[in-house]
Design a protein around this motif. Structure first.
Motif, mmCIF file in Angstrom:
data_model
loop_
_atom_site.group_PDB
_atom_site.id
_atom_site.type_symbol
_atom_site.label_atom_id
_atom_site.label_comp_id
_atom_site.label_asym_id
_atom_site.label_seq_id
_atom_site.Cartn_x
_atom_site.Cartn_y
_atom_site.Cartn_z
ATOM 1 N N GLU A 71 -7.128 20.387 2.820
ATOM 2 C CA GLU A 71 -7.449 19.483 1.719
ATOM 3 C C GLU A 71 -6.237 19.259 0.821
ATOM 4 O OE1 GLU A 71 -10.749 19.010 -1.900
ATOM 5 O OE2 GLU A 71 -10.707 20.805 -0.620
ATOM 6 N N ALA A 72 -5.459 20.306 0.581
ATOM 7 C CA ALA A 72 -4.250 20.149 -0.236
ATOM 8 C C ALA A 72 -3.244 19.239 0.454
ATOM 9 C CB ALA A 72 -3.637 21.517 -0.510
ATOM 10 N N SER A 73 -3.101 19.386 1.784
ATOM 11 C CA SER A 73 -2.185 18.529 2.521
ATOM 12 C C SER A 73 -2.642 17.077 2.487
ATOM 13 C CB SER A 73 -2.071 19.021 3.967
ATOM 14 O OG SER A 73 -1.239 18.170 4.717
ATOM 15 N N ARG A 74 -3.955 16.856 2.653
ATOM 16 C CA ARG A 74 -4.480 15.498 2.618
ATOM 17 C C ARG A 74 -4.297 14.869 1.234
ATOM 18 N NH1 ARG A 74 -9.014 16.699 4.356
ATOM 19 N NH2 ARG A 74 -10.221 16.776 2.418
ATOM 20 N N THR A 75 -4.542 15.653 0.194
ATOM 21 C CA THR A 75 -4.354 15.140 -1.166
ATOM 22 C C THR A 75 -2.892 14.828 -1.440
ATOM 23 O OG1 THR A 75 -6.237 16.482 -1.886
ATOM 24 C CG2 THR A 75 -4.788 15.614 -3.591
ATOM 25 N N ARG A 76 -2.004 15.665 -0.930
ATOM 26 C CA ARG A 76 -0.574 15.412 -1.124
ATOM 27 C C ARG A 76 -0.143 14.120 -0.423
ATOM 28 N NH1 ARG A 76 0.731 19.937 0.377
ATOM 29 N NH2 ARG A 76 0.705 20.963 -1.656
ATOM 30 N N VAL A 77 -0.715 13.852 0.753
ATOM 31 C CA VAL A 77 -0.407 12.604 1.459
ATOM 32 C C VAL A 77 -0.920 11.406 0.662
ATOM 33 C CG1 VAL A 77 -0.919 11.258 3.536
ATOM 34 C CG2 VAL A 77 -0.313 13.657 3.737
ATOM 35 N N TRP A 78 -2.115 11.525 0.090
ATOM 36 C CA TRP A 78 -2.641 10.432 -0.730
ATOM 37 C C TRP A 78 -1.758 10.165 -1.939
ATOM 38 C CZ3 TRP A 78 -8.379 12.440 -0.734
ATOM 39 C CH2 TRP A 78 -8.974 12.129 0.510
ATOM 40 N N LEU A 79 -1.282 11.233 -2.565
ATOM 41 C CA LEU A 79 -0.414 11.049 -3.726
ATOM 42 C C LEU A 79 0.911 10.399 -3.327
ATOM 43 C CD1 LEU A 79 -1.037 14.422 -5.592
ATOM 44 C CD2 LEU A 79 -1.744 12.151 -6.343
ATOM 45 N N MET A 80 1.458 10.793 -2.165
ATOM 46 C CA MET A 80 2.686 10.153 -1.693
ATOM 47 C C MET A 80 2.462 8.677 -1.403
ATOM 48 S SD MET A 80 4.802 12.812 0.709
ATOM 49 C CE MET A 80 3.498 12.927 1.936
ATOM 50 N N ARG A 138 -7.647 3.375 -5.308
ATOM 51 C CA ARG A 138 -7.300 2.029 -5.777
ATOM 52 C C ARG A 138 -5.795 1.869 -5.947
ATOM 53 N NH1 ARG A 138 -10.813 -2.006 -5.539
ATOM 54 N NH2 ARG A 138 -9.887 -2.931 -7.414
ATOM 55 N N LEU A 139 -5.141 2.898 -6.457
ATOM 56 C CA LEU A 139 -3.686 2.845 -6.594
ATOM 57 C C LEU A 139 -3.005 2.765 -5.227
ATOM 58 C CD1 LEU A 139 -3.107 5.496 -9.409
ATOM 59 C CD2 LEU A 139 -2.946 3.013 -9.611
ATOM 60 N N ILE A 140 -3.538 3.486 -4.246
ATOM 61 C CA ILE A 140 -2.970 3.441 -2.897
ATOM 62 C C ILE A 140 -3.096 2.039 -2.308
ATOM 63 C CG2 ILE A 140 -3.273 4.283 -0.536
ATOM 64 C CD1 ILE A 140 -4.059 6.978 -1.716
ATOM 65 N N LYS A 141 -4.272 1.437 -2.450
ATOM 66 C CA LYS A 141 -4.474 0.096 -1.901
ATOM 67 C C LYS A 141 -3.576 -0.933 -2.586
ATOM 68 C CE LYS A 141 -9.245 0.730 -0.339
ATOM 69 N NZ LYS A 141 -10.665 0.278 -0.474
ATOM 70 N N ALA A 142 -3.417 -0.804 -3.902
ATOM 71 C CA ALA A 142 -2.556 -1.740 -4.621
ATOM 72 C C ALA A 142 -1.097 -1.596 -4.186
ATOM 73 C CB ALA A 142 -2.681 -1.513 -6.128
ATOM 74 N N ASN A 209 8.423 9.353 8.979
ATOM 75 C CA ASN A 209 8.074 9.792 7.617
ATOM 76 C C ASN A 209 7.814 8.589 6.709
ATOM 77 O OD1 ASN A 209 8.353 12.476 8.366
ATOM 78 N ND2 ASN A 209 10.471 12.613 7.666
ATOM 79 N N LEU A 210 8.560 7.514 6.927
ATOM 80 C CA LEU A 210 8.324 6.285 6.164
ATOM 81 C C LEU A 210 6.917 5.753 6.423
ATOM 82 C CD1 LEU A 210 9.204 3.751 4.542
ATOM 83 C CD2 LEU A 210 10.138 2.850 6.665
ATOM 84 N N ALA A 211 6.512 5.729 7.685
ATOM 85 C CA ALA A 211 5.159 5.258 8.011
ATOM 86 C C ALA A 211 4.091 6.161 7.408
ATOM 87 C CB ALA A 211 4.998 5.168 9.528
ATOM 88 N N GLU A 212 4.347 7.470 7.392
ATOM 89 C CA GLU A 212 3.365 8.403 6.828
ATOM 90 C C GLU A 212 3.296 8.274 5.320
ATOM 91 O OE1 GLU A 212 2.395 13.224 6.797
ATOM 92 O OE2 GLU A 212 4.214 12.448 7.747
ATOM 93 N N ARG A 213 4.423 8.045 4.647
ATOM 94 C CA ARG A 213 4.409 7.930 3.188
ATOM 95 C C ARG A 213 3.705 6.668 2.717
ATOM 96 N NH1 ARG A 213 9.860 9.434 3.613
ATOM 97 N NH2 ARG A 213 10.419 7.253 3.300
ATOM 98 N N THR A 214 3.808 5.586 3.476
ATOM 99 C CA THR A 214 3.218 4.325 3.047
ATOM 100 C C THR A 214 1.782 4.162 3.523
ATOM 101 O OG1 THR A 214 4.175 3.234 4.990
ATOM 102 C CG2 THR A 214 5.441 3.185 2.920
ATOM 103 N N GLY A 215 1.499 4.522 4.785
ATOM 104 C CA GLY A 215 0.155 4.330 5.328
ATOM 105 C C GLY A 215 -0.178 2.877 5.619
ATOM 106 N N VAL A 216 0.827 2.014 5.734
ATOM 107 C CA VAL A 216 0.629 0.592 6.004
ATOM 108 C C VAL A 216 0.740 0.361 7.509
ATOM 109 C CG1 VAL A 216 1.459 -1.742 5.511
ATOM 110 C CG2 VAL A 216 1.567 0.017 3.746
#
Length: 296
Positions: A71-80, A138-142, A209-216
């Motif tokens: 869960e901490a890893s998933r949350t950290r990915v969301w924050l990134m 919402r911040l991630i989607k924006a 890592n770029l693809a993982e940080r953005t999630g686009v």
């Protein structure tokens, strides 16, 4: 004689002041360097800023919720993906969730609403835990939307730089600098890619890592194209040009899809707001006339 002495004293003082100011302002002056070093030494012991004080307050609060490593890893990915990469961002996010839950529980206890019902007693604090995650999504989607909008321009600039003779690393660095004002999120990601490659990471790993940080999804497909190009030694400019054309086609199709959905989205508004008004306008006079007739 007095006037001459006055003029000489004035000129002497002016020359001394000008010489001292020039010695202090000169970058190669020993006196100026010494004064600047003393000024920095005096300015060093500053009071902690308000941001630092807030972090010190939120740090113990963030430990109230135990989190599993997954869960901490998933949350950290969301924050990134939302653009928050510092370690204190994770603690601040968890602390905000705790504070929202405590505030919800406090509102329930102060107002005395739903004390007999466990749904209110536990539902409001649970809602306080969920709201920060909803805001983060919402911040991630924006941010992903902003990156998606600037990707086509970035690909065009990258093609121009590669065709001009720059390598892919230099092209990404130059494109990141050029897009710093128009698309700051994408520029920041390109800058991080260049920093990772300068630190010694292989290019495929830095791109992943770029693809993982953005999630686009568009970034993921671009990374796949660049990795295959680097592996098989094909033309980077040609691959980027083809990918840019396909990306623009996808954007056009996505816009057409959104335009086609507008008719379906307008149905609830028509049913709720327009149709009742039409019924009142058309059937209202007849109903009033019928009521008057029945009363008579």
């Amino acid at each position: 004689m007095v006037l001459v002495l006055t003029i000489l004293v004035f000129l002497t003082v002016a020359v001394v002041v000008f010489t001292f100011a020039a010695a202090v302002a000169s970058p190669t002056s020993v006196l100026g360097a010494r004064l600047r070093s003393l000024e920095w030494q005096r300015a060093a012991p500053e009071k902690p800023a308000m941001k630092r004080r807030i972090e010190q307050v939120l740090d113990p609060i963030s430990r109230a919720i135990p989190m599993s490593p997954s869960e901490a890893s998933r949350t950290r990915v969301w924050l990134m993906q939302a653009g928050y990469r510092e370690p204190h961002h994770m603690r601040a996010y968890v602390a905000i969730r705790v504070i929202c839950a405590v505030v919800g529980l406090g509102i329930v206890l102060l107002l005395g609403v739903g004390l007999d019902s466990p749904w209110f007693l536990f539902g409001i604090p649970a809602l306080g835990l969920i709201l920060p995650r909803f805001a983060l999504k919402r911040l991630i989607k924006a941010r992903q939307h902003r990156i998606r909008l600037g990707l086509a321009d970035a690909l065009d600039l990258t093609v121009i730089c590669v065709e001009a003779g720059l390598s892919l690393d230099q092209a990404l660095s130059r494109v990141g600098e050029d897009l710093s004002h128009a698309h700051p999120d994408l520029s920041e990601e390109f800058h991080l890619v260049n920093l990772e490659m300068r630190a010694g990471k292989p290019r495929p790993e830095a791109l992943r890592n770029l693809a993982e940080r953005t999630g686009v999804d568009d970034i993921k497909s671009l990374v796949g194209v660049l990795v295959q190009t680097d592996r098989f030694g094909t033309s980077v400019a040609q691959a980027l040009r083809v990918h840019s054309d396909s990306l623009r086609t996808e954007r056009r199709q996505r816009a057409e899809e959104q335009a086609a959905k507008t008719t379906i989205k307008m149905v609830p508004a028509l049913v709720v707001f327009v149709l009742p008004s039409m019924f009142f306008v058309t059937l209202g006079p007849a109903v009033i006339q019928l009521i008057h007739t029945l009363i008579r």
